[in-house]
Structures are given as C-alpha cells and as structure tokens.
Scaffold this active site. Sequence first.
Site, PDB file in Angstrom:
ATOM      1  N   HIS A 113       0.648  -1.290  -0.114  1.00 22.65           N
ATOM      2  CA  HIS A 113       0.150  -0.031   0.060  1.00 22.65           C
ATOM      3  C   HIS A 113       0.899   1.390  -0.082  1.00 22.65           C
ATOM      4  CE1 HIS A 113      -3.824   2.306   1.315  1.00 22.65           C
ATOM      5  NE2 HIS A 113      -2.722   3.003   1.209  1.00 22.65           N
ATOM      6  N   HIS A 168       1.596   5.432  -1.747  1.00 17.75           N
ATOM      7  CA  HIS A 168       1.312   6.511  -2.695  1.00 17.75           C
ATOM      8  C   HIS A 168       2.624   7.130  -3.240  1.00 17.75           C
ATOM      9  CE1 HIS A 168      -3.027   6.799  -1.041  1.00 17.75           C
ATOM     10  NE2 HIS A 168      -2.526   6.280   0.089  1.00 17.75           N
ATOM     11  N   LEU A 169       2.542   7.181  -4.529  1.00 22.48           N
ATOM     12  CA  LEU A 169       3.820   7.554  -5.155  1.00 22.48           C
ATOM     13  C   LEU A 169       3.433   9.001  -5.558  1.00 22.48           C
ATOM     14  CD1 LEU A 169       5.445   4.745  -7.016  1.00 22.48           C
ATOM     15  CD2 LEU A 169       6.290   5.889  -4.829  1.00 22.48           C
ATOM     16  N   ASN A 201      -4.992   7.480  -6.239  1.00 20.39           N
ATOM     17  CA  ASN A 201      -5.940   8.841  -5.793  1.00 20.39           C
ATOM     18  C   ASN A 201      -5.147   9.921  -6.384  1.00 20.39           C
ATOM     19  OD1 ASN A 201      -3.909   8.057  -3.780  1.00 20.39           O
ATOM     20  ND2 ASN A 201      -5.029   9.184  -2.302  1.00 20.39           N
ATOM     21  N   LYS A 260      -9.056  -0.099  -5.904  1.00 26.18           N
ATOM     22  CA  LYS A 260      -9.236   0.644  -4.457  1.00 26.18           C
ATOM     23  C   LYS A 260     -10.798   1.210  -4.283  1.00 26.18           C
ATOM     24  CE  LYS A 260      -7.845   2.323  -0.759  1.00 26.18           C
ATOM     25  NZ  LYS A 260      -6.829   3.093  -0.428  1.00 26.18           N
ATOM     26  N   HIS A 277     -10.722   1.318   1.602  1.00 24.81           N
ATOM     27  CA  HIS A 277     -10.149   2.222   2.819  1.00 24.81           C
ATOM     28  C   HIS A 277     -11.620   2.067   3.611  1.00 24.81           C
ATOM     29  CE1 HIS A 277      -8.965   6.147   4.353  1.00 24.81           C
ATOM     30  NE2 HIS A 277     -10.014   6.050   4.775  1.00 24.81           N
ATOM     31  N   HIS A 318      -4.750  -0.303   5.837  1.00 27.98           N
ATOM     32  CA  HIS A 318      -4.207   0.383   6.984  1.00 27.98           C
ATOM     33  C   HIS A 318      -5.178   0.313   7.971  1.00 27.98           C
ATOM     34  CE1 HIS A 318      -7.053   3.116   5.145  1.00 27.98           C
ATOM     35  NE2 HIS A 318      -6.243   3.471   4.030  1.00 27.98           N
ATOM     36  N   LEU A 352      -5.159   9.441   7.791  1.00 28.75           N
ATOM     37  CA  LEU A 352      -6.556   8.780   7.939  1.00 28.75           C
ATOM     38  C   LEU A 352      -6.382   7.448   7.419  1.00 28.75           C
ATOM     39  CD1 LEU A 352      -8.491  11.768   6.362  1.00 28.75           C
ATOM     40  CD2 LEU A 352      -8.709  10.785   8.741  1.00 28.75           C
ATOM     41  N   ASP A 392       1.381   2.597   3.722  1.00 31.38           N
ATOM     42  CA  ASP A 392       0.448   3.894   3.275  1.00 31.38           C
ATOM     43  C   ASP A 392       1.249   5.246   3.443  1.00 31.38           C
ATOM     44  OD1 ASP A 392      -1.650   5.104   2.735  1.00 31.38           O
ATOM     45  OD2 ASP A 392      -2.678   5.371   4.764  1.00 31.38           O
ATOM     46  N   HIS A 419       3.006  14.537   1.617  1.00 35.55           N
ATOM     47  CA  HIS A 419       2.444  15.886   1.322  1.00 35.55           C
ATOM     48  C   HIS A 419       3.387  16.827   1.810  1.00 35.55           C
ATOM     49  CE1 HIS A 419      -2.004  14.626   0.842  1.00 35.55           C
ATOM     50  NE2 HIS A 419      -1.707  13.887   1.950  1.00 35.55           N
TER      51      HIS A 419
HETATM   52  O1  DOR Z   1      -3.733   9.640   5.606  1.00 37.45           O
HETATM   53  C1  DOR Z   1      -3.800   9.231   4.289  1.00 37.45           C
HETATM   54  N1  DOR Z   1      -3.235   9.763   3.173  1.00 37.45           N
HETATM   55  N2  DOR Z   1      -4.932   8.417   4.410  1.00 37.45           N
HETATM   56  C2  DOR Z   1      -5.240   8.135   3.146  1.00 37.45           C
HETATM   57  O2  DOR Z   1      -6.411   7.368   2.836  1.00 37.45           O
HETATM   58  C3  DOR Z   1      -4.780   8.821   1.727  1.00 37.45           C
HETATM   59  C4  DOR Z   1      -3.561   9.326   2.069  1.00 37.45           C
HETATM   60  C5  DOR Z   1      -2.942  10.481   0.988  1.00 37.45           C
HETATM   61  O3  DOR Z   1      -3.278   9.857  -0.114  1.00 37.45           O
HETATM   62  O4  DOR Z   1      -2.356  11.234   1.430  1.00 37.45           O
HETATM   63 ZN    ZN Z   2      -3.379   4.965   1.336  1.00 34.85          ZN
END
Ligand code: DOR
Ligand code: ZN
Length: 345
Positions: free
Chosen positions: A14, A16-17, A42, A100, A137, A175, A220, A248, A252
């Site tokens: 899991h 996020h790239l 996403n 997803k 999720h 997660h 989250l 996960d 950011h």
């Molecule tokens: O904390 C999170 N960040 N939870 C998620 O489900 C998405 C992720 C994100 O893409 O930033």
């Molecule tokens: Zn995630």
Amino acid sequence: MTDSITLARPDDWHLHLRDGAGLKAVLADTVQRFARAIVMPNLKPPITTLALADAYRERILAALPSGSTFNPLMTLYLTETMPALEIERASRSGHVHGVKYYPAGATTNSDNGVHDLTHCAEALEAMEALGIPLLVHGEVTDPDVDIFDRERVFIERHLTPLVMRYPKLKLVLEHITTASAVKFVLTTDSNVAATVTPHHLLYNRNALFQGGLRPHYYCLPVLKRETHRQALIKAVTSGNPKFFLGTDSAPHGRSTKEADCGCAGIYSAHGALELYAEVFDKAEALQHLEGFCSHFGADFYGLARNSQKITLKRQSWLMPASLPFGDDTLVPLRAGEEMSWQLMP
Ligand code: DOR
Ligand code: ZN
C-alpha cells in the site's frame, strides 16, 4: 540478542507515489527497500481506467533510478460507473493487481469515490470472478459518527454485508487501526486480509497532541488509542499470514501539512522497513518479520516471493529533519529522531 537480520526483499502492499516532481522526489526511498509496491490510484484526476493506469505505470518506470528492477503494481480507482469490461481488460493486462474502494469524501482525493456500493455490483461481480482484490479504505463518512469510531462502524455497516454478498471476493482491509478490524480479519475466510502501517504500530493518538498540535502525525484513518495499537502489534507479531506490510506512505509537502486545514498523510518510505523491524524487535518477534514483510502479501496476491535478499542491522542513525519534495519539503516519520535499525547497502 539478534543484531542483524536478513530477509527476502520485501514488497509494499500500500503506497502513494504521487506524480510529476513529487514522484521523482520519493520513488528512490521505496526502490531502495522494496521490490514491488501496490501503487494507490488517488491522483488528480484519479486512475479509473486501464489506459490511465498504463500511462501512470510508464511515468513511474521512467522515473526509476537507472538499473532498477522495481515493479510498480497498479490499481484502479473504483467508481459507481466502472463497467465489468474495464475490470476484465485490467485483469488481462497483467499490470493491474487491485481496485481501490474509497468511500466518497473519506480521505485525500476521494471525491470521485463511491457513495453507494450497491451501484458497483457489476464491477464487484467481475472482480470476484476474476480474483482481482478489492482494496478497502474502511471508514464511514457519516459526519454523525465520531472520527475515532469510523473504522468500527464501517465494518458493521458496510464490510460485514459486503463479504456476505461476495463470499469469494478477495479483499484487503487497508491500514487497519482498531481491535475491531483485527477481529474482523481473524474471523473471515482466507480471501480477506489486512495491511498494517508502521505509524499505526508505533504511535497512538497522543502523538497528535504531544506538547501542541502535531500535523505530521495526522493521517486517515486517524491514530487510535493505545489498546488498539496493542491489538495491531499482537496481530502482526503472531505470524498470521492475513496481516502484511503496507506502509501507506503518503507524502504531502510541509506547507500543506502545516496549514489551517492540513492534509492527511504520513511519509514513511524513507525508514518504513527499519521501523517495522523496531516494532517486531520490541515485541521479541523478529522471527515473524520476514513473513509479514516479504511472504504473506505476495502469497495473498498470488505473486512469486522475491528471491533477492536485504539485511537490516541494529545500528542507530538519525532520520533527517526534512527531505526535498519538488518546490516544497517533506517531513518524514521520526524526523530528526533516532532510528534503531538500519538497512545495509
Ligand atoms: O492519511 C492518508 N493519506 N490516508 C489516506 O487514506 C490517503 C492518503 C493520501 O493519499 O494522502
Ligand atoms: Zn493510502
């Protein structure tokens, strides 16, 4: 005392790239540790079709350090209009390994997600028939439900009926954060599994308020109370193959986290594996680290285990206070603090 541990090279189930400059900034951290990763869809706009997934995969491959054999395992973003044909095409491509399910509004870039899962019957039937996992999720978005209860209520209201309606559907509850989720996974068949992050294993909700408001611990599903963290540790260190690694890691930029409405997501790719080692070590369960990191996820997804090895040593190092992230910077989990395990080059 074990001071060195060698494992089959792990995979991240899991991740996020992101895309563009963000992708270029973070990819190397994952590639250094993991052979493959399930890449979350996403983006803006979300990856809702095989064509979009293929194009995103090409951008990831183009951003790889030279000589890397890292394999991005792509996912589709479930929508209420996704036709069975898209699932069939994706399945045939060999590049798409999951779909997803974001409840609309549950988290970052989930606005195009699902309001009513009964509208996705066509896609879910195709996934059940073709063995494509649904990656969930698991949080309700009902504003009347307390944020700390959203996972438990989601299991009661949505997940329990879902597994009854689609008993053969492969499903990963992503997660997980609560004792309720652990219990759900333990009491369902072998087609239901869960990923567990390093942050939910290492921190409880106190971390969000330690001496002030701590945006870099905000993700989250949100961190929960200590009893839930203990339930997660017990689950992963038991050696049960239904629980496997999924960081996960969700980068950011600092400016979007340290804001009056800060983004949800914790960046851990820079030390995730080392942090899992810390968790298993503290629980005196290092003998189960390899299963969790390197075997169980591959087995669940029906992929070969990796033959390459990596070694971690008990050795202290300092996590940088921040990392480059395009025009911004990134504050990683454990920023400026000591790490107790180190990946050998
Ligand atoms: O904390 C999170 N960040 N939870 C998620 O489900 C998405 C992720 C994100 O893409 O930033
Ligand atoms: Zn995630």
